[in-house]
Design a protein around this motif. Structure first.
Motif, PDB file in Angstrom:
ATOM      1  N   ARG A 254       0.916 -10.373  -7.043  1.00 21.88           N
ATOM      2  CA  ARG A 254      -0.251  -9.930  -6.920  1.00 21.88           C
ATOM      3  C   ARG A 254      -0.204  -8.625  -6.186  1.00 21.88           C
ATOM      4  O   ARG A 254      -1.099  -7.808  -6.297  1.00 21.88           O
ATOM      5  CB  ARG A 254      -1.119 -10.953  -5.916  1.00 21.88           C
ATOM      6  N   ARG A 258      -2.149  -5.317  -7.407  1.00 22.74           N
ATOM      7  CA  ARG A 258      -3.016  -4.441  -6.287  1.00 22.74           C
ATOM      8  C   ARG A 258      -2.516  -2.881  -6.103  1.00 22.74           C
ATOM      9  O   ARG A 258      -3.156  -2.115  -6.283  1.00 22.74           O
ATOM     10  CB  ARG A 258      -2.793  -5.049  -4.977  1.00 22.74           C
ATOM     11  N   GLU A 261      -3.827  -1.198  -9.196  1.00 27.25           N
ATOM     12  CA  GLU A 261      -5.479  -0.921  -8.938  1.00 27.25           C
ATOM     13  C   GLU A 261      -5.432   0.289  -8.142  1.00 27.25           C
ATOM     14  O   GLU A 261      -6.143   1.157  -8.333  1.00 27.25           O
ATOM     15  CB  GLU A 261      -6.013  -2.193  -8.448  1.00 27.25           C
ATOM     16  N   GLU A 262      -4.677   0.521  -7.162  1.00 31.20           N
ATOM     17  CA  GLU A 262      -4.645   1.496  -6.148  1.00 31.20           C
ATOM     18  C   GLU A 262      -4.254   2.679  -6.599  1.00 31.20           C
ATOM     19  O   GLU A 262      -4.789   4.001  -6.791  1.00 31.20           O
ATOM     20  CB  GLU A 262      -3.996   1.620  -4.834  1.00 31.20           C
TER      21      GLU A 262
END
Length: 418
Positions: A254, A258, A261-262
């Motif tokens: 995860r 994440r 995504e950033e």
């Protein structure tokens, strides 16, 4: 012969004559003011009055040409009706961006001179071609009704005679009228680039403006290359890491997702800004990443499985503006190359802010026979970095550091803010 007749068959010849007529008609509102000398000095000889009227008329036309709006209106009209490529007039802002581009006194008189030539050619062409057209259209009718009829102007006379001779005269008058149009249009087309085109100072301002635009686009290309290249490299590695630990360590997976995504969100902001500038649209905010964003950059690399060993020294917070942004991009590109071409092991990053310079270095391990030069790349990474450093008057070095390491070292001259 056909070569001489060809200009008479072009539509641009007569659109140019229309442009000359417009200049003649536009000067008519100034004629009443030019008649003032005849009212002030009514007893002057007729020839003197004519000369005074023409002189005052020319002065008024030249005064209109001194207005900036006159030049701005004339250039698009000349471009359209004369089919002459003319650059848009240089604005005051373009002149102030480059020292030494202020118009000289001689340049200021180019537009009044053009306007006087425009009006003079317009009136000359209108009178001569008008007389020829009237003669060509009326002589046959006169010859039909009266055998001794004719036209006389300024001591020159033509007698209309029935038969084919009158039609030859008509044809000659029409051809001469068309030739006058061609001569006037050619004179205007020849003089337009010299009087309405950019002067040497304006060419310098336009060249400076083009250079600024090219420099900005070049900078944006570097920004896009650094941002997108780093993001694609990091997300590829992070996706691989997330796939490997998805079942064994969901928390780490995860965290990697994440980070992807950033990273992609930041890259999309950069891409949106660059495309907005390239489309000549103003972006809302320009993405500005500086040395203060290095911890976030290191975290993204750690999520990708890299071991980053940073060593920061000096007052980095006092490095501001362009230098801080350029240093961030240089380190981002160096770390991207380390991820892409490295052979594992720690990536050592050193950033040192000294009173007279900013030192940056990225050192990573390489496998035997590997290194940035042996991998298929676009070829713009190191060359782009070298150009960026050169523009900042810095020192650039990239190459093997021993047998198993690759080192990127940059030194930038810096002034620390107080």
């Amino acid at each position: 012969m056909m070569r001489g007749i060809r200009p008479l068959l072009r539509g641009s010849t007569y659109s140019g004559m229309l442009f000359a007529y417009c200049g003649a008609v536009a000067s008519l509102p100034l004629l009443p003011f030019a008649l003032v000398p005849t009212l002030v000095w009514p007893s002057a000889p007729y020839g003197v009055q004519v000369v005074l009227v023409l002189l005052v008329w020319a002065v008024l036309i030249g005064a209109v040409g001194l207005a900036r709006t006159t030049r701005r209106a004339l250039i698009p009209l000349a471009r359209r009706l004369l089919s002459v490529p003319l650059a848009a007039p240089v604005t005051a802002r373009q002149r102030t961006n480059e020292p030494g581009t202020a118009p000289s006194p001689a340049d200021r008189w180019r537009t009044p001179l053009w306007l006087l030539l425009h009006v003079a050619l317009g009136w000359t062409g209108a009178l001569v071609s008008g007389v020829l057209l009237v003669a060509g259209l009326t002589l046959p009718a006169m010859g039909w009704f009266r055998a001794e009829a004719g036209l006389s102007l300024f001591g020159w006379s033509v007698r209309a005679e029935p038969g084919w001779r009158s039609w030859v005269v008509v044809l000659c008058c029409l051809l001469l009228a068309a030739a006058v149009c061609a001569v006037v249009t050619h004179a205007l087309r020849w003089s337009a680039p010299r009087l309405l085109g950019p002067s040497s100072a304006e060419r310098l301002a336009l060249a400076a403006e083009r250079e600024l635009r090219l420099a900005e686009r070049n900078r944006l290309a570097h920004e896009l290359h650094d941002s997108i290249g780093h993001t694609l490299t990091a997300t590829t590695i992070q996706a691989a890491v997330a796939g490997e630990v998805l079942c064994a360590d969901p928390v780490a997976a995860r965290a990697a997702l994440r980070s992807i995504e950033e990273s992609t969100r930041a890259a999309l902001e950069d891409l949106d800004y660059v495309l907005g500038v390239l489309r000549e649209q103003r972006a809302e905010t320009a993405p500005t990443r500086t040395l203060a964003d290095l911890p976030e950059l290191f975290d993204r690399l750690r999520h990708a499985g890299a071991v980053v060993e940073p060593r920061l020294s000096g007052e980095l917070a006092q490095v501001q503006g362009t230098l801080s942004r350029a240093a961030y991009r240089i380190l981002q590109e160096g770390l991207t190359n380390a991820l892409r071409h490295g052979a594992g092991g720690p990536i050592k990053v050193r950033v040192a802010a000294e009173p007279d310079g900013l030192e940056l270095s990225v050192v990573n391990r390489t496998g035997e026979g590997t290194g940035p030069r042996s991998f298929p790349t676009s070829g713009h990474g190191l060359s782009g970095l070298a150009e960026r450093v050169r523009l900042l008057h810095g020192e650039f070095e990239a190459g093997p550091d021993g047998s198993r390491h690759w080192r990127l070292a940059v030194r930038l001259p810096v002034r620390l803010s107080a």
